[in-house]
Design a protein around this motif. Structure first.
Motif, PDB file in Angstrom:
ATOM      1  N   PHE A 138      -0.366   5.081   0.443  1.00 45.18           N
ATOM      2  CA  PHE A 138       1.085   4.930   0.415  1.00 45.18           C
ATOM      3  C   PHE A 138       1.753   5.931  -0.536  1.00 45.18           C
ATOM      4  O   PHE A 138       2.835   6.408  -0.255  1.00 45.18           O
ATOM      5  CB  PHE A 138       1.464   3.506  -0.017  1.00 45.18           C
ATOM      6  CG  PHE A 138       1.276   2.473   1.061  1.00 45.18           C
ATOM      7  CD1 PHE A 138       0.981   2.853   2.360  1.00 45.18           C
ATOM      8  CD2 PHE A 138       1.398   1.122   0.783  1.00 45.18           C
ATOM      9  CE1 PHE A 138       0.815   1.902   3.360  1.00 45.18           C
ATOM     10  CE2 PHE A 138       1.226   0.161   1.781  1.00 45.18           C
ATOM     11  CZ  PHE A 138       0.936   0.556   3.061  1.00 45.18           C
ATOM     12  N   TYR A 139       1.109   6.182  -1.664  1.00 47.77           N
ATOM     13  CA  TYR A 139       1.801   6.957  -2.697  1.00 47.77           C
ATOM     14  C   TYR A 139       1.520   8.443  -2.643  1.00 47.77           C
ATOM     15  O   TYR A 139       2.309   9.236  -3.149  1.00 47.77           O
ATOM     16  CB  TYR A 139       1.467   6.405  -4.090  1.00 47.77           C
ATOM     17  CG  TYR A 139       2.254   5.158  -4.380  1.00 47.77           C
ATOM     18  CD1 TYR A 139       3.527   5.240  -4.933  1.00 47.77           C
ATOM     19  CD2 TYR A 139       1.761   3.905  -4.038  1.00 47.77           C
ATOM     20  CE1 TYR A 139       4.275   4.101  -5.153  1.00 47.77           C
ATOM     21  CE2 TYR A 139       2.504   2.763  -4.251  1.00 47.77           C
ATOM     22  CZ  TYR A 139       3.765   2.863  -4.813  1.00 47.77           C
ATOM     23  OH  TYR A 139       4.510   1.749  -5.021  1.00 47.77           O
ATOM     24  N   LEU A 140       0.391   8.812  -2.045  1.00 43.75           N
ATOM     25  CA  LEU A 140       0.004  10.223  -2.050  1.00 43.75           C
ATOM     26  C   LEU A 140       1.092  11.133  -1.475  1.00 43.75           C
ATOM     27  O   LEU A 140       1.509  12.090  -2.141  1.00 43.75           O
ATOM     28  CB  LEU A 140      -1.328  10.392  -1.301  1.00 43.75           C
ATOM     29  CG  LEU A 140      -1.908  11.796  -1.385  1.00 43.75           C
ATOM     30  CD1 LEU A 140      -2.397  12.069  -2.798  1.00 43.75           C
ATOM     31  CD2 LEU A 140      -3.055  11.957  -0.395  1.00 43.75           C
ATOM     32  N   PRO A 141       1.597  10.848  -0.251  1.00 43.44           N
ATOM     33  CA  PRO A 141       2.584  11.772   0.318  1.00 43.44           C
ATOM     34  C   PRO A 141       3.823  11.879  -0.550  1.00 43.44           C
ATOM     35  O   PRO A 141       4.363  12.970  -0.729  1.00 43.44           O
ATOM     36  CB  PRO A 141       2.941  11.149   1.668  1.00 43.44           C
ATOM     37  CG  PRO A 141       1.970  10.082   1.917  1.00 43.44           C
ATOM     38  CD  PRO A 141       1.310   9.722   0.640  1.00 43.44           C
ATOM     39  N   ILE A 142       4.269  10.758  -1.091  1.00 42.83           N
ATOM     40  CA  ILE A 142       5.489  10.759  -1.887  1.00 42.83           C
ATOM     41  C   ILE A 142       5.306  11.566  -3.164  1.00 42.83           C
ATOM     42  O   ILE A 142       6.161  12.362  -3.555  1.00 42.83           O
ATOM     43  CB  ILE A 142       5.883   9.296  -2.203  1.00 42.83           C
ATOM     44  CG1 ILE A 142       6.273   8.605  -0.902  1.00 42.83           C
ATOM     45  CG2 ILE A 142       6.986   9.232  -3.212  1.00 42.83           C
ATOM     46  CD1 ILE A 142       6.593   7.160  -1.054  1.00 42.83           C
TER      47      ILE A 142
END
Lengths: 279, 258, 393
Positions: free
Chosen positions: B18-22
């Motif tokens: 969930f957090y990687l792309p952001i």
């Protein structure tokens, strides 16, 4: 009190939805509008030889998205529900926060990540898992990945909500009666949250069928879904009746699983009363 | 009893997912590299360019106008609808409920195309007004559902107590029901506001020349990828704004709960 | 005692909290053994360690000579009756009972025969196709028992199985449990906070408090000869006097000095020497209350008191009599109640007396006893314990 919202939704929601079916029976107007009279010609365009493949791909990608979302959301929902009250709050918040950001931006983030010169490609190259000319974007895999990313919360939330109400002593009872942990999970936990699993299926599968932005931005010509075709007919070809016919098809595709799940649940309800009836 | 570690690992994996792309997006907004593959030095250039982009500011203005309008309209219509749904149990209300519930499940693509067909068939000129109508339509349902949930938790005997103490129906509603319901209405309004700001698909179908909203603008920037790093910067700003708003609304919620 | 189920110095901590603090006990094959104590005393943790849901931090648990420590719950030959029964809501009564056999992949014919046998044992043949939410509390309890017994466990673990039932049903299930125990002849380990249940069912009782075992014994031993002040106060109801042994009287008896009271005589089974600080405990039903002073008797204590409260309870009357800082609970059975000239009433002076053999001395002196002493005896322990616990799901 009823009148304003009732009228509003009838005019701007119910009527337009019915219009989809009506306009599918209208001829196109060369200026991009809707022609006069009635015709079956528009419906005949649905026999376009490309369409079966696109419909099949739409169903395939939506089904795969739903399956992967359930596969990931069920253990996660279970884990969050079993955590201490404090951790439950934190984990749930952590799961939801990324989805407060704009949907387009999240899709764009993946485009950057999977870009031919982006970080994931470089990592895979360094690990020897990809060749310099392998493409991570513009294929079904990329579309599937981001669909899973986008729709996961819709699976996690109902599953977590049901898992949180689940009586975990039932799992102890199953272990006590000789079941291994995995057997107890499959035969006791999953039936216990069955309703939520069906809800999750609907919450993921239906919007997945209507996906448009994800295949548009991350897919190539070989990974188009029905949503792309609708948009193309509406904007590129300015053929609204044709777009309308495709939309009618999609509407039926959306209604079918809903009615099926409602039917399943109603049949279950008619059997012995729900657990809430217990004293 | 030993528990399997698999669920915990899945949860951890999902958080990374969930957090990687952001995270990459935010880091890249300060990266001098055009494609963000490697770090080529810190820069604020993308932010500077973004602020000089007139079309973005115009889109922000349109987005705000529509969000405020659609929120106001949908809060009024949705709250009234919730009252009606809560108070009466008639065949009409069952149809009303179905009408209220359906927009929540219909894919936004279908809502977009059906509204487009409707506006074209009815001879509306596509523009800010049609976008406002469309946004209000899908926001009503969300507001109604949030307020309805609050109403169902509401203790009816409080109203009876107010009547017992001499208040007439209107006074009881105004002095007891509305104050207690206000957080629910505010939450519904906030939800409507964020949904309106974020909507792309429906807006894309019903907007015309001069009614470009921020998501529509971002979409065309992504499509014509000359502006890629500028979108990073825009995304970073939007994220900070949404996180800030979400944090603030949580704080408001907590204060109301306390 | 042949140790069939043996706990060897078992301990379990949750952070700084010692849930179980070094417990050792032996349960004989086939007996009905109870762990009795207030909530939070560690009895349930001990039971869950036998089931395999918790691992001891220290010590071992042996079943039939084999160490259980490394076995997961599903490989232990023990089964549990859970407090809320934990019946699977999505399965019928029949499938709930069959669960253990299905897990073990036993042939269908055998499953059918065994389940039918169990349904007959619990007399629920006609309810087999109902779901747990369609049967009564007592029936759920019976299904839970059948579900556990079908696996032929070596030990049946019962975790407060009657707590969720109302008083009438509880009394009936108490008898049923006793009958089932006699019939199947396996070892029962029973956890409860209700002394009445433990007393009426058990061969042996281990009384627990704050993670430790206070006393092990038969119900009679526990009630009539409690070893600690905790046991005396927790089991039944009692009056405590704090005093010092003044002198020994012809070997078996002692004279106690109690502040504010005349000297008291007490049987000295614990051979406490003069000078020892003790509690003297006398149960309310052992006390007599009379308007006239009793006939003098060197083995009988008599104190003149003021009656502060009288509660008529049908089968008996409870009096509260004040002398100095002591407020004594007296329980008097009725006989010829209406024929008696005049019942003792509020504010009257009356004599409270008891035989020296009916009091028992407790030598231990601990911090926790201080707190215990300051509590007045419960208004009526029997009534209080009978109230079904409210549960919030």
């Amino acid at each position: 009190m009823t009148a304003p919202s009732f009228v509003w939704l009838t005019v701007f929601f119910a009527l337009p939805t019915l219009l989809i079916f009506a306009i599918a029976l209208k001829p196109a107007d060369p200026l991009g509008g809707i022609g006069e009279g009635w015709t079956l010609d528009t419906l005949r365009t649905l026999s376009n030889p490309n369409y079966p493949a696109i419909v099949a791909r739409t169903l395939r990608l939506s089904a795969a998205t739903t399956a992967l979302c359930l596969l990931l959301a069920t253990p996660a929902g279970y884990h969050i529900a079993r955590a201490s009250a404090r951790w439950r709050q934190i984990l749930l918040l952590l799961m939801i926060v990324p989805f407060w950001t704009s949907f387009l931006i999240r899709v764009f983030a993946w485009k950057v990540l999977l870009h031919p010169e982006g970080p994931v490609k470089r990592l895979l190259l360094a690990l020897g898992l990809a060749s310099p000319d392998s493409l991570l974007l513009y294929n079904e895999g990329a579309v599937l990945l981001v669909m899973v990313y986008t729709y996961l919360p819709f699976a996690i939330l109902p599953i977590y909500a049901a898992a949180e109400k689940f009586d975990f002593r039932l799992l102890e009872a199953a272990r006590d009666l000789g079941a291994r942990g995995f057997y107890a999970f499959i035969h006791v936990f999953l039936p216990g949250i069955r309703r939520a699993l069906w809800t999750a299926v609907l919450m993921v599968f239906i919007p997945a069928l209507g996906s448009y932005v994800i295949p548009d931005l991350l897919g190539g010509p070989t990974s188009e879904m029905i949503g792309n075709k609708i948009a193309q007919r509406a904007f590129a070809d300015r053929n609204l009746p044709h777009a309308s016919a495709l939309s009618a098809l999609l509407t039926l595709g959306v209604l079918a699983p809903m009615i099926w799940v409602l039917f399943l649940q109603r049949r279950r309800d008619r059997r012995p009363a729900a657990a809430e009836a217990a004293p | 009893m030993k528990r399997s570690r698999l669920p915990a690992l899945t949860t951890l994996l999902l958080l990374v997912f969930f957090y990687l792309p952001i995270a990459v997006l935010i880091v890249n907004s300060f990266n001098a590299s055009r494609f963000g593959g490697a770090w080529e030095g810190f820069t604020l250039d993308w932010y500077a360019r973004l602020f000089r982009e007139r079309s973005v500011w115009l889109a922000v203005r349109n987005t705000a106008l529509i969000a405020v309008g659609a929120t106001l309209a949908s809060v009024i219509l949705g709250t009234l609808a919730a009252f009606a749904l809560h108070r009466f149990d008639t065949r009409l209300q069952r149809a009303h409920y179905l009408l209220m519930y359906a927009p929540l499940v219909v894919p936004d693509l279908l809502m977009g195309i059906s509204l487009l067909l409707f506006f074209v068939a009815a001879g509306f000129r596509l523009g800010l007004f049609t976008v406002f109508l469309a946004h209000t339509t899908f926001c009503i349902s969300y507001v109604a559902m949030v307020v309805l949930a609050r109403l169902q938790d509401f203790d009816e005997s409080l109203l009876e107590a107010a009547r017992d103490l001499g208040a007439d129906a209107w006074t009881a509603t105004r002095r007891v029901l509305l104050p207690l319901l206000a957080p629910g209405i505010a939450a519904g309004g906030l939800l409507a506001f964020t949904l309106s700001i974020d909507d792309f698909v429906i807006t894309f179908f019903v907007s015309g020349p001069g009614s470009t909203t921020l998501p529509v603008r971002i979409y065309s920037m992504i499509k014509h990828s000359r502006h890629l790093p500028m979108i990073n910067a825009l995304s970073a700003i939007l994220m900070i704004v949404t996180f800030g708003a979400a944090w603030a609304s949580r704080r408001i919620g907590e204060r109301n709960a306390a | 005692m042949s140790g069939f189920l043996v706990f060897e110095d078992v301990a379990k901590h949750y952070g700084p909290i010692k849930a179980v603090d070094g417990c050792s006990l032996e349960v004989a094959r086939g007996e009905f053994y109870s762990l009795l104590g207030p909530s939070g005393c560690g009895k349930t943790t001990l039971l869950r360690m036998v089931a395999g849901f918790e691992q001891p931090d220290r010590g071992r648990i042996l079943l039939d000579g084999k160490d259980l420590s490394d076995l997961p719950p599903n490989r232990r030959k023990v089964n549990t009756i859970f407090q809320n029964y934990a019946l699977f809501p999505h399965l019928t009564v029949y499938e709930n009972i069959a669960f253990g056999l299905r897990v073990a992949r036993r042939p269908a014919a055998e499953v059918r025969a065994e389940v039918d046998r169990m349904l007959a044992l619990i007399q629920m043949e006609d309810q087999a196709h109902k779901r747990p939410d369609q049967i009564s509390g007592g029936q759920k309890q019976r299904v839970a028992i059948a579900r556990a017994l079908i696996n032929k466990p070596q030990v049946l673990l019962l975790d407060e199985p009657l707590a969720a039932l109302d008083l009438k049903l509880r009394q009936r299930m108490l008898i049923e449990l006793d009958l089932i125990h006699d019939e199947v002849g396996i070892t029962f380990l029973y956890v409860t906070h209700d002394q009445g249940e433990a007393m009426s069912l058990s061969d042996h009782i281990a009384v627990m408090n704050a993670g430790k075992i206070e006393q092990i014994g038969t119900p009679t031993e526990i009630y009539e000869a409690p070893r600690t002040s905790f046991v005396a106060a927790f089991i039944g109801d009692t009056n405590f006097f704090e005093g010092t042994v003044r002198e020994t009287l012809d070997g078996d008896y002692v004279r106690l000095a109690v502040e504010g009271l005349p000297d008291l005589v007490c049987f000295n089974d614990k051979r406490i020497p003069p000078g020892g600080r003790v509690y003297l405990s006398v149960r309310p039903e052992k006390l007599r209350i009379t308007r006239e002073p009793p006939t003098p008797d060197p083995r009988r204590n008599a104190i003149e008191t003021t009656v502060e409260d009288v509660v008529y309870l049908g089968s008996h009357t409870r009096y509260w009599a004040r002398i100095g800082e002591y407020r004594l609970a007296v329980q008097q059975q009725h006989s010829r109640y209406l024929l008696d000239e005049k019942p003792i009433v509020w504010k009257e002076r009356a004599w409270v007396s008891w035989h020296a053999d009916d009091g028992f001395m407790l030598e231990q002196y601990r911090e926790s006893d201080e707190a215990l002493m300051s509590l007045p005896p419960a208004e009526d322990a029997g009534e209080a314990a009978a109230k079904p616990e409210k549960r919030v799901w």
